[in-house]
Scaffold this motif. Structure first.
Motif, PDB file in Angstrom:
ATOM      1  N   LYS A 103       0.818  -1.215   0.000  1.00 14.61           N
ATOM      2  CA  LYS A 103       0.000   0.000   0.000  1.00 14.61           C
ATOM      3  C   LYS A 103       0.850   1.263   0.000  1.00 14.61           C
ATOM      4  O   LYS A 103       0.564   2.216  -0.724  1.00 14.61           O
ATOM      5  N   SER A 104       1.907   1.295   0.822  1.00 17.50           N
ATOM      6  CA  SER A 104       2.754   2.494   0.892  1.00 17.50           C
ATOM      7  C   SER A 104       3.438   2.769  -0.442  1.00 17.50           C
ATOM      8  O   SER A 104       3.515   3.915  -0.890  1.00 17.50           O
ATOM      9  N   THR A 105       3.917   1.709  -1.079  1.00 17.40           N
ATOM     10  CA  THR A 105       4.555   1.857  -2.395  1.00 17.40           C
ATOM     11  C   THR A 105       3.552   2.392  -3.409  1.00 17.40           C
ATOM     12  O   THR A 105       3.867   3.271  -4.216  1.00 17.40           O
ATOM     13  N   ALA A 114       0.823   4.168  -2.744  1.00 20.74           N
ATOM     14  CA  ALA A 114       0.527   5.566  -2.401  1.00 20.74           C
ATOM     15  C   ALA A 114       1.598   6.490  -2.975  1.00 20.74           C
ATOM     16  O   ALA A 114       1.291   7.571  -3.494  1.00 20.74           O
ATOM     17  N   THR A 115       2.857   6.056  -2.909  1.00 20.32           N
ATOM     18  CA  THR A 115       3.955   6.851  -3.467  1.00 20.32           C
ATOM     19  C   THR A 115       3.790   7.013  -4.974  1.00 20.32           C
ATOM     20  O   THR A 115       4.085   8.079  -5.529  1.00 20.32           O
ATOM     21  N   ASP A 157      -1.959  10.384   4.576  1.00 18.23           N
ATOM     22  CA  ASP A 157      -1.579   9.073   5.103  1.00 18.23           C
ATOM     23  C   ASP A 157      -2.022   8.987   6.564  1.00 18.23           C
ATOM     24  O   ASP A 157      -1.477   9.683   7.427  1.00 18.23           O
ATOM     25  N   ASP A 190      -1.663   6.643   8.827  1.00 18.59           N
ATOM     26  CA  ASP A 190      -0.620   6.176   9.747  1.00 18.59           C
ATOM     27  C   ASP A 190       0.378   7.284  10.056  1.00 18.59           C
ATOM     28  O   ASP A 190       0.788   7.465  11.204  1.00 18.59           O
ATOM     29  N   ASP A 242      -5.065   7.574   2.196  1.00 15.66           N
ATOM     30  CA  ASP A 242      -4.437   6.280   2.462  1.00 15.66           C
ATOM     31  C   ASP A 242      -4.816   5.856   3.874  1.00 15.66           C
ATOM     32  O   ASP A 242      -4.278   6.371   4.860  1.00 15.66           O
TER      33      ASP A 242
END
Length: 198
Positions: free
Chosen positions: A18-20, A22-23, A34, A36, A113
């Protein structure tokens, strides 16, 4: 008439990429909020949650910031801790998200996110949902290869999250993260489709 941004919700279980993803949206020019990162900032020195958490669990605040390990231990042994913590954190997180939306009111699309998008009812507040997914063996390898948690901890987190199949069934768009190229192509497709509707 002023337009508000198209709110795209991004979610996916732990280790799905997910983080990748979002980037990738951020690299495509989409402002990203984000959840988190917002909570991490609130737990840090000067953060909005520090004094509230000090009231709930004084031992969890060390040198002006929240010690997440101490907080986690308190939650683990205190029956109503998670409800009390959520009652403090959720309004702060909501305010942070509202601020982000007002700061990016001119953007055509924004990405929210939110790991627990469905579990917290956040799916009701977005215009479309992207679910990030990968095969179970890829997911577990990614998480366990980080070396930051045990199999038991991983399974505990999975049990708190809605199953991947259920998330995919409720998604407007799915991003497979087995390869970076496939994920980038899926992100491009999502943005192309949304822009057609704006």
């Amino acid at each position: 008439m002023t337009r508000t941004p198209f709110k795209l919700g991004l979610t996916g279980s732990i280790g799905m990429g997910k983080s990748t993803t979002a980037t990738m949206f951020r690299d495509a020019g989409v402002p990203v909020w984000d959840a988190d990162a917002a909570v991490h900032a609130m737990y840090d020195v000067g953060g909005a949650a520090v004094s509230e958490i000090a009231r709930l669990c004084p031992d969890a605040v060390v040198e002006g910031r929240v010690d997440r390990d101490v907080l986690r231990a308190w939650v683990g042994k205190t029956p109503d801790a998670i409800d009390r913590l959520n009652a403090v954190i959720h309004p702060l997180v909501r305010r942070n998200r509202v601020d982000f939306l007002s700061e990016n009111a001119d953007a055509p699309i924004v990405l929210l996110d939110i790991p627990l998008l469905f579990e917290t009812g956040g799916d009701q507040e977005v215009d479309a949902i992207v679910v990030v997914t990968a095969p179970p063996e890829v997911q577990s390898a990614r998480v366990l290869d980080r070396g930051t948690m045990s199999v038991e901890q991983f399974e505990t987190i999975l049990n708190r999250q809605m199953p991947d199949a259920d998330k995919r069934a409720r998604a407007d768009y799915i991003v497979e993260t087995t390869t970076l190229d496939a994920a980038r192509a899926a992100v491009h497709h999502v943005l192309t489709e949304i822009r057609k509707t704006l």
